[in-house]
Design a protein around this motif. Structure first.
Motif, PDB file in Angstrom:
ATOM      1  N   PHE A  91       0.813  -1.211   0.000  1.00  0.00           N
ATOM      2  CA  PHE A  91       0.000   0.000   0.000  1.00  0.00           C
ATOM      3  C   PHE A  91       0.854   1.271   0.000  1.00  0.00           C
ATOM      4  N   ALA A  92       2.170   1.120   0.080  1.00  0.00           N
ATOM      5  CA  ALA A  92       3.082   2.270   0.179  1.00  0.00           C
ATOM      6  C   ALA A  92       3.537   2.688  -1.212  1.00  0.00           C
ATOM      7  N   TRP A  93       2.698   3.461  -1.886  1.00  0.00           N
ATOM      8  CA  TRP A  93       3.032   3.906  -3.231  1.00  0.00           C
ATOM      9  C   TRP A  93       4.292   4.743  -3.186  1.00  0.00           C
ATOM     10  N   GLY A  94       5.181   4.497  -4.129  1.00  0.00           N
ATOM     11  CA  GLY A  94       6.449   5.199  -4.175  1.00  0.00           C
ATOM     12  C   GLY A  94       7.559   4.498  -3.408  1.00  0.00           C
ATOM     13  N   LEU A  95       7.196   3.620  -2.496  1.00  0.00           N
ATOM     14  CA  LEU A  95       8.195   2.864  -1.725  1.00  0.00           C
ATOM     15  C   LEU A  95       8.070   1.362  -1.961  1.00  0.00           C
ATOM     16  N   ARG A  96       7.185   0.981  -2.857  1.00  0.00           N
ATOM     17  CA  ARG A  96       6.861  -0.427  -3.026  1.00  0.00           C
ATOM     18  C   ARG A  96       8.032  -1.264  -3.533  1.00  0.00           C
ATOM     19  N   THR A  97       8.904  -0.695  -4.331  1.00  0.00           N
ATOM     20  CA  THR A  97      10.058  -1.467  -4.799  1.00  0.00           C
ATOM     21  C   THR A  97      11.224  -1.400  -3.828  1.00  0.00           C
ATOM     22  N   VAL A  98      11.363  -0.285  -3.171  1.00  0.00           N
ATOM     23  CA  VAL A  98      12.524  -0.122  -2.295  1.00  0.00           C
ATOM     24  C   VAL A  98      12.328  -0.832  -0.949  1.00  0.00           C
ATOM     25  N   LEU A  99      11.106  -0.946  -0.453  1.00  0.00           N
ATOM     26  CA  LEU A  99      10.895  -1.604   0.838  1.00  0.00           C
ATOM     27  C   LEU A  99      11.337  -3.065   0.843  1.00  0.00           C
ATOM     28  N   PRO A 100      10.955  -3.879  -0.159  1.00  0.00           N
ATOM     29  CA  PRO A 100      11.467  -5.257  -0.147  1.00  0.00           C
ATOM     30  C   PRO A 100      12.992  -5.320  -0.267  1.00  0.00           C
ATOM     31  N   MET A 101      13.589  -4.374  -1.020  1.00  0.00           N
ATOM     32  CA  MET A 101      15.052  -4.341  -1.118  1.00  0.00           C
ATOM     33  C   MET A 101      15.682  -4.068   0.233  1.00  0.00           C
ATOM     34  N   ILE A 102      15.130  -3.105   0.948  1.00  0.00           N
ATOM     35  CA  ILE A 102      15.670  -2.752   2.265  1.00  0.00           C
ATOM     36  C   ILE A 102      15.515  -3.921   3.228  1.00  0.00           C
ATOM     37  N   ILE A 103      14.379  -4.597   3.152  1.00  0.00           N
ATOM     38  CA  ILE A 103      14.155  -5.751   4.024  1.00  0.00           C
ATOM     39  C   ILE A 103      15.202  -6.828   3.717  1.00  0.00           C
ATOM     40  N   GLY A 104      15.522  -7.007   2.434  1.00  0.00           N
ATOM     41  CA  GLY A 104      16.579  -7.951   2.054  1.00  0.00           C
ATOM     42  C   GLY A 104      17.945  -7.501   2.533  1.00  0.00           C
ATOM     43  N   ILE A 105      18.232  -6.213   2.408  1.00  0.00           N
ATOM     44  CA  ILE A 105      19.511  -5.675   2.873  1.00  0.00           C
ATOM     45  C   ILE A 105      19.654  -5.862   4.381  1.00  0.00           C
ATOM     46  N   LYS A 106      18.560  -5.667   5.101  1.00  0.00           N
ATOM     47  CA  LYS A 106      18.585  -5.802   6.562  1.00  0.00           C
ATOM     48  C   LYS A 106      18.641  -7.264   7.013  1.00  0.00           C
ATOM     49  N   ARG A 107      18.673  -8.185   6.042  1.00  0.00           N
ATOM     50  CA  ARG A 107      18.775  -9.629   6.308  1.00  0.00           C
ATOM     51  C   ARG A 107      17.618 -10.157   7.145  1.00  0.00           C
TER      52      ARG A 107
END
Length: 191
Positions: A101-117
Protein backbone atom coordinates in the motif's frame (compact mmCIF):
# COMPACT_ATOMS: atom_id res chain seq x y z
CA UNK A 1 0.34 0.60 -22.46
CA UNK A 2 -3.37 -0.17 -22.87
CA UNK A 3 -4.29 -2.18 -19.76
CA UNK A 4 -7.89 -2.59 -20.92
CA UNK A 5 -6.76 -4.36 -24.09
CA UNK A 6 -4.36 -6.58 -22.14
CA UNK A 7 -6.99 -7.47 -19.58
CA UNK A 8 -9.59 -8.21 -22.21
CA UNK A 9 -7.30 -10.46 -24.27
CA UNK A 10 -5.01 -11.98 -21.66
CA UNK A 11 -7.17 -11.93 -18.52
CA UNK A 12 -5.49 -13.35 -15.47
CA UNK A 13 -2.05 -13.44 -17.10
CA UNK A 14 -2.28 -9.66 -17.62
CA UNK A 15 -3.23 -9.29 -13.95
CA UNK A 16 -0.16 -11.28 -12.89
CA UNK A 17 2.14 -9.12 -15.05
CA UNK A 18 0.47 -5.86 -13.98
CA UNK A 19 0.60 -6.79 -10.30
CA UNK A 20 4.28 -7.61 -10.64
CA UNK A 21 4.95 -3.93 -11.35
CA UNK A 22 2.27 -1.97 -9.53
CA UNK A 23 -1.20 -3.21 -10.20
CA UNK A 24 -3.87 -0.92 -8.76
CA UNK A 25 -5.08 0.37 -12.12
CA UNK A 26 -5.24 -3.10 -13.58
CA UNK A 27 -6.98 -4.47 -10.49
CA UNK A 28 -9.60 -1.74 -10.70
CA UNK A 29 -10.20 -2.72 -14.33
CA UNK A 30 -10.23 -6.34 -13.19
CA UNK A 31 -12.89 -5.47 -10.62
CA UNK A 32 -14.95 -3.99 -13.44
CA UNK A 33 -14.45 -7.25 -15.38
CA UNK A 34 -15.66 -9.18 -12.32
CA UNK A 35 -18.70 -6.88 -12.14
CA UNK A 36 -19.39 -7.67 -15.82
CA UNK A 37 -18.89 -11.43 -15.17
CA UNK A 38 -15.81 -11.61 -17.42
CA UNK A 39 -13.40 -12.58 -14.62
CA UNK A 40 -13.98 -14.46 -11.37
CA UNK A 41 -13.42 -12.64 -8.05
CA UNK A 42 -11.19 -15.24 -6.35
CA UNK A 43 -9.15 -15.99 -9.47
CA UNK A 44 -8.53 -12.26 -9.86
CA UNK A 45 -7.38 -12.08 -6.22
CA UNK A 46 -5.11 -15.10 -6.66
CA UNK A 47 -3.60 -13.69 -9.88
CA UNK A 48 -2.92 -10.33 -8.22
CA UNK A 49 -1.39 -12.08 -5.21
CA UNK A 50 0.87 -14.16 -7.43
CA UNK A 51 2.13 -11.20 -9.46
CA UNK A 52 2.66 -9.04 -6.38
CA UNK A 53 4.39 -11.86 -4.51
CA UNK A 54 6.80 -12.59 -7.39
CA UNK A 55 7.68 -8.89 -7.68
CA UNK A 56 8.24 -8.52 -3.95
CA UNK A 57 10.43 -11.63 -3.87
CA UNK A 58 12.53 -10.34 -6.77
CA UNK A 59 13.17 -7.02 -5.03
CA UNK A 60 13.88 -8.81 -1.74
CA UNK A 61 16.48 -11.02 -3.47
CA UNK A 62 18.07 -7.99 -5.17
CA UNK A 63 18.43 -6.37 -1.76
CA UNK A 64 19.68 -9.53 -0.10
CA UNK A 65 22.28 -10.43 -2.76
CA UNK A 66 23.38 -7.06 -4.15
CA UNK A 67 22.77 -5.13 -0.99
CA UNK A 68 23.57 -1.54 -0.42
CA UNK A 69 25.67 -1.27 -3.62
CA UNK A 70 22.51 -1.37 -5.75
CA UNK A 71 20.82 1.30 -3.64
CA UNK A 72 23.83 3.63 -3.72
CA UNK A 73 24.02 3.42 -7.53
CA UNK A 74 20.47 4.81 -7.79
CA UNK A 75 20.22 8.22 -6.03
CA UNK A 76 16.41 8.22 -5.82
CA UNK A 77 16.44 4.78 -4.22
CA UNK A 78 19.17 5.86 -1.81
CA UNK A 79 17.03 8.75 -0.56
CA UNK A 80 14.04 6.44 -0.07
CA UNK A 81 16.34 3.89 1.59
CA UNK A 82 17.31 6.39 4.26
CA UNK A 83 13.67 7.28 4.96
CA UNK A 84 12.34 3.74 5.05
CA UNK A 85 15.20 2.12 7.02
CA UNK A 86 14.05 3.66 10.28
CA UNK A 87 10.52 2.29 9.91
CA UNK A 88 11.72 -1.18 8.93
CA UNK A 89 14.07 -1.42 11.89
CA UNK A 90 11.29 -0.46 14.31
CA UNK A 91 8.31 -2.29 12.75
CA UNK A 92 9.53 -4.95 10.28
CA UNK A 93 6.41 -7.14 10.27
CA UNK A 94 4.04 -4.20 9.96
CA UNK A 95 6.14 -2.75 7.13
CA UNK A 96 5.94 -6.04 5.23
CA UNK A 97 2.18 -6.23 5.74
CA UNK A 98 1.62 -2.67 4.54
CA UNK A 99 4.36 -2.27 1.91
CA UNK A 100 2.03 -3.06 -1.03
CA UNK A 101 0.00 0.00 0.00
CA UNK A 102 3.08 2.27 0.18
CA UNK A 103 3.03 3.91 -3.23
CA UNK A 104 6.45 5.20 -4.17
CA UNK A 105 8.20 2.86 -1.73
CA UNK A 106 6.86 -0.43 -3.03
CA UNK A 107 10.06 -1.47 -4.80
CA UNK A 108 12.52 -0.12 -2.29
CA UNK A 109 10.89 -1.60 0.84
CA UNK A 110 11.47 -5.26 -0.15
CA UNK A 111 15.05 -4.34 -1.12
CA UNK A 112 15.67 -2.75 2.26
CA UNK A 113 14.16 -5.75 4.02
CA UNK A 114 16.58 -7.95 2.05
CA UNK A 115 19.51 -5.67 2.87
CA UNK A 116 18.58 -5.80 6.56
CA UNK A 117 18.77 -9.63 6.31
CA UNK A 118 15.23 -10.19 7.50
CA UNK A 119 14.71 -14.00 7.72
CA UNK A 120 13.69 -15.24 4.29
CA UNK A 121 11.09 -17.82 5.34
CA UNK A 122 9.41 -15.38 7.70
CA UNK A 123 9.41 -12.74 4.94
CA UNK A 124 7.77 -15.18 2.50
CA UNK A 125 5.00 -16.09 4.95
CA UNK A 126 4.22 -12.50 5.94
CA UNK A 127 4.44 -11.38 2.30
CA UNK A 128 1.84 -13.97 1.23
CA UNK A 129 -0.55 -12.51 3.79
CA UNK A 130 0.35 -8.97 2.68
CA UNK A 131 -0.28 -9.76 -0.98
CA UNK A 132 -3.65 -11.29 -0.12
CA UNK A 133 -4.68 -8.24 1.94
CA UNK A 134 -3.59 -5.87 -0.83
CA UNK A 135 -5.36 -7.78 -3.60
CA UNK A 136 -8.53 -8.30 -1.57
CA UNK A 137 -8.78 -4.64 -0.50
CA UNK A 138 -8.06 -3.19 -3.96
CA UNK A 139 -10.42 -5.56 -5.78
CA UNK A 140 -13.17 -5.08 -3.16
CA UNK A 141 -12.88 -1.30 -3.38
CA UNK A 142 -12.84 -1.60 -7.17
CA UNK A 143 -16.03 -3.65 -7.09
CA UNK A 144 -17.74 -1.09 -4.88
CA UNK A 145 -16.61 1.82 -7.07
CA UNK A 146 -17.75 -0.08 -10.16
CA UNK A 147 -21.14 -0.68 -8.56
CA UNK A 148 -21.52 3.00 -7.66
CA UNK A 149 -20.48 4.13 -11.13
CA UNK A 150 -22.89 1.66 -12.69
CA UNK A 151 -25.74 3.01 -10.55
CA UNK A 152 -24.69 6.59 -11.30
CA UNK A 153 -24.70 6.01 -15.05
CA UNK A 154 -28.04 4.19 -14.91
CA UNK A 155 -29.56 7.19 -13.17
CA UNK A 156 -27.68 9.62 -15.36
CA UNK A 157 -28.89 8.08 -18.61
CA UNK A 158 -32.52 8.08 -17.48
CA UNK A 159 -32.61 11.64 -16.17
CA UNK A 160 -31.77 14.04 -19.01
CA UNK A 161 -32.98 17.09 -17.10
CA UNK A 162 -29.97 17.13 -14.77
CA UNK A 163 -27.34 15.66 -17.13
CA UNK A 164 -25.68 18.97 -18.00
CA UNK A 165 -25.51 20.01 -14.33
CA UNK A 166 -23.95 16.70 -13.34
CA UNK A 167 -21.31 16.98 -16.07
CA UNK A 168 -20.48 20.54 -15.02
CA UNK A 169 -20.28 19.50 -11.35
CA UNK A 170 -17.89 16.63 -12.16
CA UNK A 171 -15.68 18.90 -14.29
CA UNK A 172 -15.70 21.53 -11.52
CA UNK A 173 -14.67 18.94 -8.90
CA UNK A 174 -11.85 17.67 -11.13
CA UNK A 175 -10.58 21.22 -11.67
CA UNK A 176 -10.68 21.97 -7.94
CA UNK A 177 -8.82 18.74 -7.12
CA UNK A 178 -6.23 19.51 -9.81
CA UNK A 179 -5.81 23.06 -8.46
CA UNK A 180 -5.30 21.81 -4.91
CA UNK A 181 -2.75 19.26 -6.11
CA UNK A 182 -0.83 21.92 -8.06
CA UNK A 183 -0.89 24.26 -5.06
CA UNK A 184 0.44 21.57 -2.72
CA UNK A 185 3.15 20.63 -5.24
CA UNK A 186 4.15 24.27 -5.58
CA UNK A 187 4.37 24.77 -1.81
CA UNK A 188 6.44 21.58 -1.40
CA UNK A 189 8.83 22.60 -4.20
CA UNK A 190 9.46 25.99 -2.57
CA UNK A 191 10.51 24.30 0.67
Amino acid sequence: MDWTYLLQHYGYFAVIIGSFFEGETLLMLGAYAVHQHVLHFWLLIFSAMLGGFIGDQLYYQIGRHYGYRFIVQHPKLNQKFQQASVLIERYPTLCILLMRFAWGLRTVLPMIIGIKRYPQIRYIIINIVACFLWAFVVVSVGLQVTHWLHQFWQGFLHDDEYSAWIILAVIFCILIARGIFMLISHVKSRK
